[in-house]
Motif scaffolding. Structure first.
Motif, short mmCIF file in Angstrom:
data_model
loop_
_atom_site.label_atom_id
_atom_site.label_comp_id
_atom_site.label_asym_id
_atom_site.label_seq_id
_atom_site.Cartn_x
_atom_site.Cartn_y
_atom_site.Cartn_z
N GLU A 199 2.66 1.78 -3.41
CA GLU A 199 1.69 2.25 -4.40
C GLU A 199 1.33 3.71 -4.17
O GLU A 199 1.26 4.51 -5.12
CB GLU A 199 0.43 1.37 -4.36
CG GLU A 199 -0.58 1.72 -5.42
CD GLU A 199 -1.73 0.74 -5.46
OE1 GLU A 199 -2.19 0.45 -6.58
OE2 GLU A 199 -2.17 0.27 -4.39
N ARG A 200 1.12 4.07 -2.92
CA ARG A 200 0.77 5.45 -2.57
C ARG A 200 1.85 6.43 -3.01
O ARG A 200 1.56 7.57 -3.38
CB ARG A 200 0.51 5.52 -1.07
CG ARG A 200 -0.23 6.74 -0.61
CD ARG A 200 -0.71 6.67 0.84
NE ARG A 200 0.33 6.33 1.79
CZ ARG A 200 0.41 5.16 2.46
NH1 ARG A 200 -0.51 4.24 2.29
NH2 ARG A 200 1.38 4.93 3.31
N HIS A 201 3.09 5.98 -3.02
CA HIS A 201 4.20 6.86 -3.40
C HIS A 201 4.55 6.79 -4.88
O HIS A 201 5.51 7.43 -5.32
CB HIS A 201 5.42 6.56 -2.53
CG HIS A 201 5.26 7.09 -1.14
ND1 HIS A 201 5.46 8.41 -0.82
CD2 HIS A 201 4.85 6.48 -0.01
CE1 HIS A 201 5.22 8.59 0.47
NE2 HIS A 201 4.84 7.44 0.98
N GLY A 202 3.80 6.01 -5.66
CA GLY A 202 3.97 6.05 -7.11
C GLY A 202 4.43 4.79 -7.79
O GLY A 202 4.58 4.77 -9.01
N ARG A 217 0.84 -1.21 0.00
CA ARG A 217 0.00 0.00 0.00
C ARG A 217 0.87 1.26 0.00
O ARG A 217 0.60 2.22 -0.72
CB ARG A 217 -0.96 -0.01 1.18
CG ARG A 217 -2.11 -1.00 1.03
CD ARG A 217 -3.20 -0.81 2.08
NE ARG A 217 -2.71 -0.84 3.44
CZ ARG A 217 -2.53 -1.94 4.17
NH1 ARG A 217 -2.80 -3.13 3.64
NH2 ARG A 217 -2.10 -1.86 5.41
N ARG A 218 1.91 1.25 0.81
CA ARG A 218 2.78 2.44 0.89
C ARG A 218 3.53 2.67 -0.41
O ARG A 218 3.62 3.81 -0.90
CB ARG A 218 3.77 2.28 2.05
CG ARG A 218 4.59 3.53 2.28
CD ARG A 218 5.35 3.45 3.57
NE ARG A 218 6.18 4.63 3.72
CZ ARG A 218 7.26 4.67 4.48
NH1 ARG A 218 7.62 3.61 5.19
NH2 ARG A 218 7.98 5.77 4.55
N GLU A 259 3.93 1.17 -9.41
CA GLU A 259 2.86 0.36 -9.99
C GLU A 259 2.93 -1.02 -9.33
O GLU A 259 4.02 -1.59 -9.22
CB GLU A 259 3.06 0.21 -11.49
CG GLU A 259 2.85 1.48 -12.27
CD GLU A 259 1.38 1.79 -12.50
OE1 GLU A 259 0.54 0.87 -12.47
OE2 GLU A 259 1.08 2.97 -12.72
#
Length: 176
Positions: A143-146, A140-141, A148
């Protein structure tokens, strides 16, 4: 470009090490998927880079994943702090990441790559942690920071691009 291109990708295999793997939740599945990625990369001429965290303490990369490619020993959790790491991940190539532990070295390396302006794809079914909740929080982290978030099959089929690819049958056989 959101679709992976084999000619513009590098596979980064983070810390699949002998002394670490016995404690990783779902280690066999993560190793199996990393092996599939390495085999597909070899057939599609995608360069591979391996990291090993404190190899004197944790041992080398597990035998099941031996393959040609640079092996970068490191003491930092973020592999981008290792001498030469960013040279193996040029800005014009997407970095496809598999490895352990998802919430430590994989996470910090992915964040370091993103900070350095790299495009990063994390292969969710080819990463692992000791505890599943740590892996899920890391995914999750990232993905949250960019980053894929992808799967082994997504990577393989995107690298192929078409069923007309000359190596289609042999590459698809790796995931069936």
């Amino acid at each position: 470009m959101p679709i992976l291109d084999a000619s513009a990708s590098t596979l980064l295999v983070v810390d699949f090490q002998a002394r670490l793997m016995p404690v990783i939740e779902g280690a066999d599945a993560a190793i199996g998927n990393a092996r599939r990625l390495l085999d597909a990369a070899a057939k599609l001429e995608v360069p591979c880079v391996f990291t090993e965290q404190n190899p004197a303490g944790l041992g080398g990369t597990v035998e099941a994943l031996s393959a040609p490619g640079a092996v970068l020993p490191k003491m930092t959790f973020d592999a981008t702090g290792s001498l030469g790491m960013l040279d193996h991940a040029p800005e014009d190539r997407a970095v496809v990441v598999a490895g352990c532990e998802a919430h430590v070295c994989v996470l910090q390396t992915v964040l370091g790559l993103l900070e350095a302006g790299r495009t990063v794809y994390v292969v969710r079914d080819a990463i692992g942690s000791r505890r599943i909740e740590n892996k899920e929080a890391a995914v999750r982290r990232m993905e949250r920071h960019g980053a894929e978030i992808v799967t082994t099959e997504m990577v393989v089929f995107e690298w192929l691009g078409t069923c007309k690819h000359p190596r289609f049958r042999e590459v698809v056989a790796l995931i069936k």
